[in-house]
Scaffold this active site. Structure first.
Site, mmCIF file in Angstrom:
data_model
loop_
_atom_site.group_PDB
_atom_site.id
_atom_site.type_symbol
_atom_site.label_atom_id
_atom_site.label_comp_id
_atom_site.label_asym_id
_atom_site.label_seq_id
_atom_site.Cartn_x
_atom_site.Cartn_y
_atom_site.Cartn_z
ATOM 1 N N LYS A 274 -11.932 1.302 -2.255
ATOM 2 C CA LYS A 274 -10.862 1.882 -3.071
ATOM 3 C C LYS A 274 -11.312 1.863 -4.530
ATOM 4 O O LYS A 274 -12.166 2.661 -4.901
ATOM 5 C CB LYS A 274 -9.562 1.150 -2.787
ATOM 6 C CG LYS A 274 -9.088 1.552 -1.375
ATOM 7 C CD LYS A 274 -7.989 0.744 -0.782
ATOM 8 C CE LYS A 274 -7.716 1.270 0.636
ATOM 9 N NZ LYS A 274 -6.930 0.363 1.448
ATOM 10 N N SER B 257 0.796 -1.225 0.000
ATOM 11 C CA SER B 257 0.000 0.000 0.000
ATOM 12 C C SER B 257 0.829 1.275 0.000
ATOM 13 O O SER B 257 0.353 2.310 -0.445
ATOM 14 C CB SER B 257 -0.955 -0.001 1.190
ATOM 15 O OG SER B 257 -0.248 -0.149 2.402
ATOM 16 N N HIS C 218 -5.317 -3.024 -3.134
ATOM 17 C CA HIS C 218 -4.911 -2.106 -4.207
ATOM 18 C C HIS C 218 -4.792 -2.787 -5.561
ATOM 19 O O HIS C 218 -4.360 -2.149 -6.530
ATOM 20 C CB HIS C 218 -3.591 -1.427 -3.830
ATOM 21 C CG HIS C 218 -3.682 -0.673 -2.545
ATOM 22 N ND1 HIS C 218 -4.215 0.584 -2.461
ATOM 23 C CD2 HIS C 218 -3.356 -1.037 -1.280
ATOM 24 C CE1 HIS C 218 -4.200 0.991 -1.198
ATOM 25 N NE2 HIS C 218 -3.680 0.028 -0.459
#
Ligand SMILES: *Cc1c(COP(=O)(O)O)cnc(C)c1O
Length: 419
Positions: free
Chosen positions: A256, A198, A226
């Protein structure tokens, strides 16, 4: 209504409790060593342009990698979801909080990211909870969790909460991990790693890690916060690297790239059922609102159709890397939307972030303990919602700051940093 006795106590000035004095001292020390974190209040919608303190900034600070948080179709689906299912879920999932949109979302995710054909998925209200649930359900006192040193904090917290032995290995070091697995006498072994790290944007060596999982009869837990939505044409990092194993437990977050909130775990049905039956972080918390699951069903569709968004994002990443190649600060090798510019010193990273802020650009400085000492950095995060012009303005600003740093230099890189 506050009781009168309480009000009276507040009116009467008493000596500050030692407890509070001690806290104040700690906060002061934190501030003095440049480690105080700051929270900004945003007065505009989520997106690449935000208003803070009456200023409009171009933000390279969010994880909304595909620009879905402000997508009209996603927003409409959440609104319709509220009309249809109400504002809140009302209970934890095993009591009375599991609604049809939650079930549909789990099926859609299992079909989209499934590490193997008979996999299931389970959803959570946050990724932090999902990691706690996975590791506490799958490991206990007689077990061991092998964790990359740069893993996200919540994987570490899950490992600690599980009471399993917590064995960390150097970042992406397969040989070192192998060594630790070989020496272990633990009953069950779990390898846990961020798929895309991250704060660094680099990718775990998942092919080798799956091989080790086979060799040592372990499970491989990957945190794809991610990678989901971005890599593997949106399926995530495992798909990007062509991995398919029943030993794989894939956690992904939905706040996200998916643009809303929440998380999922996709794994073999027995793994999922064990989490559902035993994980306190799943059982003892109120389910996320069904309206969010309804919105996420649309997010997943947009991720599936997101080829153009991902192509634009890749072009922005390439343009940024090219434009920043001459800087005195080193850009970490990363093919993902996370592009860390290593400054080194804490104060220097903050000063550079502040200088960009003055130019109307929001790029957060990340300092220890979030990253190792001496590697304070700007974490540039790109989104498909950025334009080429947005990226160019960051390139111009950073090159100008580099020039300024060469003459007088409050934040020139020191000779000691080689990270
Ligand atoms: C953001 C993040 C999480 C936590 O997910 P939330 O849904 O924000 O709680 C977990 N792991 C990694 C690697 C993350 O970046």
């Amino acid at each position: 209504m506050v009781g009168n006795a309480v009000l009276d106590a507040c009116k009467t000035p008493e000596a500050l409790p030692d407890f509070i004095t001690e806290l104040q001292r700690g906060l002061h020390d934190r501030d003095a060593s440049g480690l105080a974190r700051r929270r900004r209040t945003i007065a505009s919608p989520q997106g690449p342009r935000v208003d803070v303190d009456g200023r409009r900034l171009i933000a390279f600070a969010s994880n909304d990698y595909l620009g879905l948080a402000f997508d009209p179709r996603v927003m409409a689906a959440v609104r319709d979801g509220i009309d249809r299912w109400g504002a809140g879920a009302g209970a934890s999932p095993l009591v009375a909080g599991h609604f049809a949109p939650h079930a549909a979302l789990e099926e859609a995710i299992a079909a989209w990211v499934a590490p193997c054909s008979h996999a299931r998925a389970l959803t959570f209200s946050t990724g932090y909870l999902a990691n706690l649930a996975i590791l506490t359900a799958l490991a206990g006192r007689h077990d061991a969790i092998f964790a990359d040193r740069l893993n996200h904090a919540c994987l570490n917290d899950g490992a600690l909460l599980s009471r399993a032995e917590f064995v960390r290995f150097p970042h992406r070091d397969v040989a070192a991990l192998r060594n630790r697995l070989q020496r272990s006498r633990a009953r069950r072994k779990i390898i846990a790693t961020d798929a895309v790290f991250s704060m660094d944007g680099d990718i775990a060596p998942l092919v080798a890690l799956v091989d080790l999982a086979h060799e040592f009869d372990a499970l491989l837990v990957i945190d794809d916060a991610h990678g989901f939505g971005i890599l593997g044409e949106g399926r995530g990092t495992a798909a990007e690297l062509g991995i398919d194993s029943q030993r794989l437990v894939v956690m992904g977050t939905l706040g996200k790239a998916a643009g809303i909130a929440g998380a999922f775990v996709a794994a073999h049905g027995a793994v999922i059922e064990t989490i559902l039956q035993t994980a306190r972080a799943y059982i003892y918390t109120t389910a996320a609102p069904a309206a969010l699951a309804a919105g996420l069903l649309v997010s997943v569709e947009l991720i599936k159709e997101g080829t153009a968004r991902r192509a634009h994002l890749r072009a922005l990443i390439a343009r940024l890397r090219e434009g920043l190649s001459g800087l005195p600060w080193r850009l970490r090798t990363s093919t993902t939307p996370i592009q860390p510019l290593i400054v080194g010193d804490n104060a220097a990273a903050l000063a550079l972030s502040d200088a960009l802020w003055q130019r109307g650009l929001w790029v957060p400085a990340i300092r220890p303990p979030t990253v190792p000492r001496g590697t304070a950095r700007l974490r540039i995060s790109l989104s498909a919602a950025h334009t080429v012009a947005d990226v160019d303005s960051l390139i111009v600003a950073l090159n100008a700051e580099a020039l300024a740093a060469q003459s007088s230099n409050p934040f020139a890189p020191s000779a000691t940093q080689h990270s």
